[in-house]
Motif scaffolding. Structure first.
Motif, PDB file in Angstrom:
ATOM      1  N   THR A  39       0.847  -1.191   0.000  1.00 14.54           N
ATOM      2  CA  THR A  39       0.000   0.000   0.000  1.00 14.54           C
ATOM      3  C   THR A  39       0.885   1.244   0.000  1.00 14.54           C
ATOM      4  O   THR A  39       2.102   1.157   0.082  1.00 14.54           O
ATOM      5  CB  THR A  39      -0.914   0.051   1.230  1.00 14.54           C
ATOM      6  OG1 THR A  39      -0.168   0.542   2.369  1.00 14.54           O
ATOM      7  CG2 THR A  39      -1.497  -1.312   1.576  1.00 14.54           C
ATOM      8  N   LEU A  40       0.241   2.393  -0.043  1.00 12.69           N
ATOM      9  CA  LEU A  40       0.972   3.651   0.108  1.00 12.69           C
ATOM     10  C   LEU A  40       0.775   4.249   1.500  1.00 12.69           C
ATOM     11  O   LEU A  40       1.086   5.415   1.724  1.00 12.69           O
ATOM     12  CB  LEU A  40       0.528   4.653  -0.968  1.00 12.69           C
ATOM     13  CG  LEU A  40       0.967   4.287  -2.389  1.00 12.69           C
ATOM     14  CD1 LEU A  40       0.421   5.304  -3.387  1.00 12.69           C
ATOM     15  CD2 LEU A  40       2.480   4.198  -2.494  1.00 12.69           C
ATOM     16  N   GLY A  41       0.253   3.444   2.430  1.00 12.41           N
ATOM     17  CA  GLY A  41       0.114   3.915   3.806  1.00 12.41           C
ATOM     18  C   GLY A  41      -0.796   5.116   3.936  1.00 12.41           C
ATOM     19  O   GLY A  41      -0.625   5.953   4.823  1.00 12.41           O
ATOM     20  N   GLN A  42      -1.818   5.174   3.072  1.00 16.18           N
ATOM     21  CA  GLN A  42      -2.657   6.375   3.004  1.00 16.18           C
ATOM     22  C   GLN A  42      -3.559   6.579   4.213  1.00 16.18           C
ATOM     23  O   GLN A  42      -4.095   7.672   4.402  1.00 16.18           O
ATOM     24  CB  GLN A  42      -3.509   6.359   1.723  1.00 16.18           C
ATOM     25  CG  GLN A  42      -4.401   5.145   1.550  1.00 16.18           C
ATOM     26  CD  GLN A  42      -3.745   4.068   0.705  1.00 16.18           C
ATOM     27  OE1 GLN A  42      -2.671   3.574   1.043  1.00 16.18           O
ATOM     28  NE2 GLN A  42      -4.384   3.700  -0.380  1.00 16.18           N
ATOM     29  N   MET A  43      -3.685   5.562   5.053  1.00 18.12           N
ATOM     30  CA  MET A  43      -4.508   5.701   6.258  1.00 18.12           C
ATOM     31  C   MET A  43      -3.666   5.882   7.513  1.00 18.12           C
ATOM     32  O   MET A  43      -4.177   5.825   8.626  1.00 18.12           O
ATOM     33  CB  MET A  43      -5.412   4.470   6.416  1.00 18.12           C
ATOM     34  CG  MET A  43      -6.417   4.292   5.292  1.00 18.12           C
ATOM     35  SD  MET A  43      -7.484   5.732   5.073  1.00 18.12           S
ATOM     36  CE  MET A  43      -8.428   5.671   6.602  1.00 18.12           C
ATOM     37  N   GLY A  44      -2.378   6.105   7.338  1.00 19.46           N
ATOM     38  CA  GLY A  44      -1.502   6.305   8.491  1.00 19.46           C
ATOM     39  C   GLY A  44      -1.875   7.536   9.292  1.00 19.46           C
ATOM     40  O   GLY A  44      -2.459   8.493   8.771  1.00 19.46           O
ATOM     41  N   ARG A  45      -1.511   7.530  10.570  1.00 16.48           N
ATOM     42  CA  ARG A  45      -1.877   8.647  11.461  1.00 16.48           C
ATOM     43  C   ARG A  45      -0.818   9.739  11.496  1.00 16.48           C
ATOM     44  O   ARG A  45      -1.116  10.882  11.847  1.00 16.48           O
ATOM     45  CB  ARG A  45      -2.122   8.123  12.878  1.00 16.48           C
ATOM     46  CG  ARG A  45      -3.382   7.263  12.995  1.00 16.48           C
ATOM     47  CD  ARG A  45      -3.564   6.752  14.419  1.00 16.48           C
ATOM     48  NE  ARG A  45      -2.523   5.792  14.766  1.00 16.48           N
ATOM     49  CZ  ARG A  45      -2.432   5.195  15.963  1.00 16.48           C
ATOM     50  NH1 ARG A  45      -3.299   5.480  16.908  1.00 16.48           N
ATOM     51  NH2 ARG A  45      -1.466   4.340  16.203  1.00 16.48           N
ATOM     52  N   ASN A  46       0.425   9.409  11.156  1.00 15.16           N
ATOM     53  CA  ASN A  46       1.486  10.413  11.215  1.00 15.16           C
ATOM     54  C   ASN A  46       1.475  11.283   9.962  1.00 15.16           C
ATOM     55  O   ASN A  46       1.520  10.768   8.839  1.00 15.16           O
ATOM     56  CB  ASN A  46       2.853   9.744  11.366  1.00 15.16           C
ATOM     57  CG  ASN A  46       3.009   9.063  12.707  1.00 15.16           C
ATOM     58  OD1 ASN A  46       2.442   9.508  13.706  1.00 15.16           O
ATOM     59  ND2 ASN A  46       3.768   7.985  12.744  1.00 15.16           N
ATOM     60  N   MET A  47       1.443  12.579  10.152  1.00 15.72           N
ATOM     61  CA  MET A  47       1.400  13.536   9.046  1.00 15.72           C
ATOM     62  C   MET A  47       2.604  14.479   9.078  1.00 15.72           C
ATOM     63  O   MET A  47       2.585  15.554   8.485  1.00 15.72           O
ATOM     64  CB  MET A  47       0.116  14.376   9.129  1.00 15.72           C
ATOM     65  CG  MET A  47      -1.163  13.579   9.171  1.00 15.72           C
ATOM     66  SD  MET A  47      -1.644  12.932   7.570  1.00 15.72           S
ATOM     67  CE  MET A  47      -3.163  12.067   8.026  1.00 15.72           C
ATOM     68  N   GLY A  48       3.662  14.080   9.796  1.00 15.99           N
ATOM     69  CA  GLY A  48       4.805  14.954   9.986  1.00 15.99           C
ATOM     70  C   GLY A  48       4.696  15.678  11.312  1.00 15.99           C
ATOM     71  O   GLY A  48       3.644  15.710  11.949  1.00 15.99           O
ATOM     72  N   LYS A  49       5.811  16.238  11.752  1.00 15.99           N
ATOM     73  CA  LYS A  49       5.825  16.950  13.033  1.00 15.99           C
ATOM     74  C   LYS A  49       6.754  18.147  12.924  1.00 15.99           C
ATOM     75  O   LYS A  49       7.971  17.995  12.995  1.00 15.99           O
ATOM     76  CB  LYS A  49       6.293  16.003  14.144  1.00 15.99           C
ATOM     77  CG  LYS A  49       6.162  16.573  15.539  1.00 15.99           C
ATOM     78  CD  LYS A  49       6.606  15.555  16.575  1.00 15.99           C
ATOM     79  CE  LYS A  49       6.462  16.103  17.981  1.00 15.99           C
ATOM     80  NZ  LYS A  49       6.902  15.132  19.006  1.00 15.99           N
ATOM     81  N   PRO A  50       6.222  19.352  12.691  1.00 19.94           N
ATOM     82  CA  PRO A  50       4.800  19.696  12.568  1.00 19.94           C
ATOM     83  C   PRO A  50       4.194  19.139  11.280  1.00 19.94           C
ATOM     84  O   PRO A  50       4.922  18.730  10.377  1.00 19.94           O
ATOM     85  CB  PRO A  50       4.809  21.227  12.559  1.00 19.94           C
ATOM     86  CG  PRO A  50       6.157  21.570  11.990  1.00 19.94           C
ATOM     87  CD  PRO A  50       7.088  20.522  12.519  1.00 19.94           C
ATOM     88  N   LEU A  83      -2.650  -2.163  -3.139  1.00 21.73           N
ATOM     89  CA  LEU A  83      -3.649  -2.541  -2.138  1.00 21.73           C
ATOM     90  C   LEU A  83      -4.016  -1.322  -1.290  1.00 21.73           C
ATOM     91  O   LEU A  83      -3.314  -0.315  -1.279  1.00 21.73           O
ATOM     92  CB  LEU A  83      -3.105  -3.663  -1.252  1.00 21.73           C
ATOM     93  CG  LEU A  83      -2.711  -4.952  -2.002  1.00 21.73           C
ATOM     94  CD1 LEU A  83      -2.012  -5.910  -1.062  1.00 21.73           C
ATOM     95  CD2 LEU A  83      -3.941  -5.596  -2.632  1.00 21.73           C
ATOM     96  N   ARG A  84      -5.114  -1.429  -0.568  1.00 15.96           N
ATOM     97  CA  ARG A  84      -5.611  -0.331   0.245  1.00 15.96           C
ATOM     98  C   ARG A  84      -5.133  -0.493   1.687  1.00 15.96           C
ATOM     99  O   ARG A  84      -5.298  -1.553   2.290  1.00 15.96           O
ATOM    100  CB  ARG A  84      -7.144  -0.294   0.209  1.00 15.96           C
ATOM    101  CG  ARG A  84      -7.789   0.829   1.010  1.00 15.96           C
ATOM    102  CD  ARG A  84      -7.597   2.160   0.369  1.00 15.96           C
ATOM    103  NE  ARG A  84      -8.250   3.234   1.141  1.00 15.96           N
ATOM    104  CZ  ARG A  84      -8.132   4.521   0.880  1.00 15.96           C
ATOM    105  NH1 ARG A  84      -7.413   4.925  -0.148  1.00 15.96           N
ATOM    106  NH2 ARG A  84      -8.725   5.424   1.626  1.00 15.96           N
ATOM    107  N   ASP A  85      -4.546   0.560   2.212  1.00 15.60           N
ATOM    108  CA  ASP A  85      -4.036   0.549   3.576  1.00 15.60           C
ATOM    109  C   ASP A  85      -5.132   0.188   4.574  1.00 15.60           C
ATOM    110  O   ASP A  85      -6.273   0.646   4.474  1.00 15.60           O
ATOM    111  CB  ASP A  85      -3.474   1.943   3.890  1.00 15.60           C
ATOM    112  CG  ASP A  85      -2.671   1.995   5.169  1.00 15.60           C
ATOM    113  OD1 ASP A  85      -2.192   0.938   5.619  1.00 15.60           O
ATOM    114  OD2 ASP A  85      -2.511   3.102   5.712  1.00 15.60           O
ATOM    115  N   LYS A  86      -4.780  -0.650   5.529  1.00 18.23           N
ATOM    116  CA  LYS A  86      -5.651  -1.093   6.627  1.00 18.23           C
ATOM    117  C   LYS A  86      -6.829  -1.940   6.175  1.00 18.23           C
ATOM    118  O   LYS A  86      -7.807  -2.087   6.917  1.00 18.23           O
ATOM    119  CB  LYS A  86      -6.150   0.104   7.456  1.00 18.23           C
ATOM    120  CG  LYS A  86      -5.015   0.809   8.217  1.00 18.23           C
ATOM    121  CD  LYS A  86      -5.539   1.803   9.235  1.00 18.23           C
ATOM    122  CE  LYS A  86      -4.388   2.412  10.020  1.00 18.23           C
ATOM    123  NZ  LYS A  86      -4.821   3.391  11.022  1.00 18.23           N
ATOM    124  N   THR A  87      -6.740  -2.520   4.974  1.00 20.94           N
ATOM    125  CA  THR A  87      -7.819  -3.398   4.517  1.00 20.94           C
ATOM    126  C   THR A  87      -7.312  -4.737   3.999  1.00 20.94           C
ATOM    127  O   THR A  87      -8.110  -5.563   3.550  1.00 20.94           O
ATOM    128  CB  THR A  87      -8.651  -2.735   3.398  1.00 20.94           C
ATOM    129  OG1 THR A  87      -7.863  -2.652   2.202  1.00 20.94           O
ATOM    130  CG2 THR A  87      -9.128  -1.356   3.800  1.00 20.94           C
TER     131      THR A  87
END
Length: 222
Positions: A39-50, A83-87
Motif C-alpha cells: 500500500t501507500l500507507g494512506q490511512m496512516g496517522r502520522n502527518m509529519g511533526k509539525p 492494495l488499500r491501507d488497513k484493509t
C-alpha cells in the motif's frame, strides 16, 4: 551470496525500520533487491511533526518518501501492489498470493523477506505476510526460496522461540539512518533517537537491538 532478494511488506517504511540494514547489506554486496510494497500507507496517522501532509496528500507524500528511501537503501526495483491501507486482512488472500507468485516466478529470488504471519502486530503486516507464505506454498518444493519472517510481537518468543537469523548492521547503520530520514512524515518523532544512538553505546542500548542488529525467523513449510 544470494541470487536475488524479494522484500514483501505492506507499508512505505516497513522496509526501513525493521529491515533497512539487512537490505543495505545485500545491495552493498551487489545483490539485487526488489521491494513489493502493498500500500501507500494512506490511512496512516502520522502527518509529519509539525504537520506537512493531509489525509488527501498523504499517499503522494509517502510514495515520494518511499522512493527516496529505496534510493538510499540501494533498491533498484520497486513494485507497488496497489492494495488499500488497513484493509489487506479483508482481501482475498488467494488473489494477493497469486499476484505475489507472479513476481516470484519472474524474479526467481533465492530469499524472500516478509512479516511473520500472526506475530507482526499490525493486521496488514500479518495478512500480507500470510499471502506471501501462501504464494511460496504454491511453488514446487524444489523451487521454493528461503523465507525470512520478521516478527516483533511481544509474545513471539513464547510461541515461536528465538530468531534463528541475526544480521549485524553496524557497517550500514548510517545508510539505514538515511532511509529513516527519507520517511520524514513517519520518522520525525524518532529521528533524534536514531541519530543519538549512532553517537554513543548507551543511547543505542536504550533504543533497542534493532539499531545495530536485525533478526528473523526462517519460515518452515509443510
Amino acid at each position: 551470496m544470494e541470487r536475488h532478494v524479494l522484500v514483501v511488506f505492506p507499508h512505505p517504511d516497513d522496509e526501513t525500520f525493521g529491515t533497512g540494514g539487512t537490505i543495505a547489506s545485500f545491495t552493498k554486496a551487489g545483490v539485487p533487491v526488489t521491494y513489493a510494497c502493498g500500500t501507500l500507507g494512506q490511512m496512516g496517522r502520522n502527518m509529519g511533526k509539525p504537520f506537512f501532509a493531509t489525509r488527501e496528500t498523504l499517499s503522494e507524500v509517502r510514495e515520494k518518501e518511499l522512493r527516496a528511501a529505496c534510493d538510499a537503501l540501494g533498491i533498484k526495483d520497486l513494485r507497488l501492489l496497489g492494495l488499500r491501507d488497513k484493509t489487506i486482512e479483508f482481501e482475498d488472500r488467494e488473489v494477493i498470493a497469486d499476484q505475489l507468485l507472479s513476481i516470484i516466478e519472474e524474479l526467481n529470488p533465492s530469499l524472500i523477506i516478509t512479516h511473520y504471519p500472526g506475530f507482526a502486530v499490525h493486521p496488514d503486516h500479518n495478512a500480507l505476510g500470510a499471502a506471501c507464505v501462501r504464494a511460496v506454498e504454491k511453488l514446487p518444493v524444489a523451487k521454493r526460496p528461503v523465507v525470512y519472517g520478521h516478527a516483533f510481537a511481544r509474545n513471539r518468543e513464547e510461541f515461536i522461540g528465538s530468531p534463528d537469523v541475526t544480521i549485524d548492521i553496524h557497517d550500514v547503520a548510517e545508510t539505514k539512518l538515511e532511509a529513516v530520514r527519507a520517511h520524514r512524515s513517519q520518522s520525525e518523532n524518532v529521528i533524534a533517537r536514531f541519530e543519538e544512538a549512532l553517537k554513543n553505546k548507551e543511547a543505542a542500548a536504550q533504543f533497542g537491538p534493532s539499531m545495530f542488529t536485525e533478526s528473523f525467523y526462517t519460515m518452515k513449510f509443510a
